[in-house]
Design an enzyme around this catalytic site. Sequence first.
Site: not given
Length: 318
Positions: A150, A153-154
Amino acid sequence: MPSLLVFKQENVYNRDMKEKYDLIIIGAGPAGLSAGLYGARAGLSCAVVEKAAVGGLATTTADIENYPGVKRTDGFSLCYAMMEQCTGAGAETVFSEAVGVERTDGGFLVRLANGTSPSCKRVIITAGASPKKLNVEGEEKFTGRGVSYCATCDGAFFRGKTVAVIGGGNTAVEDALYLEKLAAKVYLVHRRDALRADRVLEERLKASTVTPIWNSVVSSIDGQDKVAQIALKDVKTETLSTVSVDGIFVAIGQSPNSEIFRDLKTDEYGYILTDEDMRTSIDGILCAGDIRHKSLRQVITACADGAIAASTAARDLL
Ligand code: NAP
């Protein structure tokens, strides 16, 4: 940007789930939230059951530019708005994992991991899909230590660093373009020399600083405590090479989350088969969104599926 976690705790978490509903929807991604909206507006008592965070895979998309009427947004904000509209219409949201569906005389029992088993007359499965894994050496070991599924997200963990995105579809190209804004260097590793991604994304990639590595697959992910390099194989020449990276973002497609629904007919990949009213092979169980066998998996098609499934349920019951 609103936090779905706060939203979940303050506004939505339902401690007093009822024992009976007309409709239980399994999964609160765009398909499930649309089904909840349409079901509630049609006068059905509805619960949307979600095991993790509202929005599903759509929340991992940084830029959504092809949802009609919304020029540009991110997946998180769009799903948050869907959630508000769905619960505002009267659907309840329950945070627990559905672990089984059983047929009863009058309908179904949905067994939840929280120990309850609410009953309903119709079930809509909108459990979505999960990112596929590369299944190469080092992938599991370094997941969370440089391997991610992701980018939104990261990605922030890789500010100023070197990363590789694996894949040639819309997700991979969007991820590479998103990471370009954060990382010092972005590679896009694709197993062919032509992208599967939409033309508009392909053009943006060409205009970007992302370096494509064509005709190549990852053979291993290496490092000590965290990712330090990937080993690549050129599928045409069989040549082996290594590229130093701090992070690797795997974006090679998805698999349907259909394991617990194995009694339903699926295609060879596990995607659930439906008719155009979203009916599955079991009477009373409907299905919508990415978990369904279909040719176009987008937020808009997930929403459309959810609307159709809930309308079918309403037609049956009212
Ligand atoms: P996808 O379209 O299935 O693309 C997967 C990519 O990964 C393909 O390029 C594929 O290569 C490659 N691949 C598959 N298995 C591989 C392996 N084992 N090793 C290396 N490469 C591998 O998946 P996606 O990009 O996640 O998209 C999923 C769906 O969501 C699609 O329908 C997509 O259109 C949709 N989506 C839409 C948007 C948007 O419209 N903005 C954004 C994201 C996703 P080949 O090309 O050689 O098969």
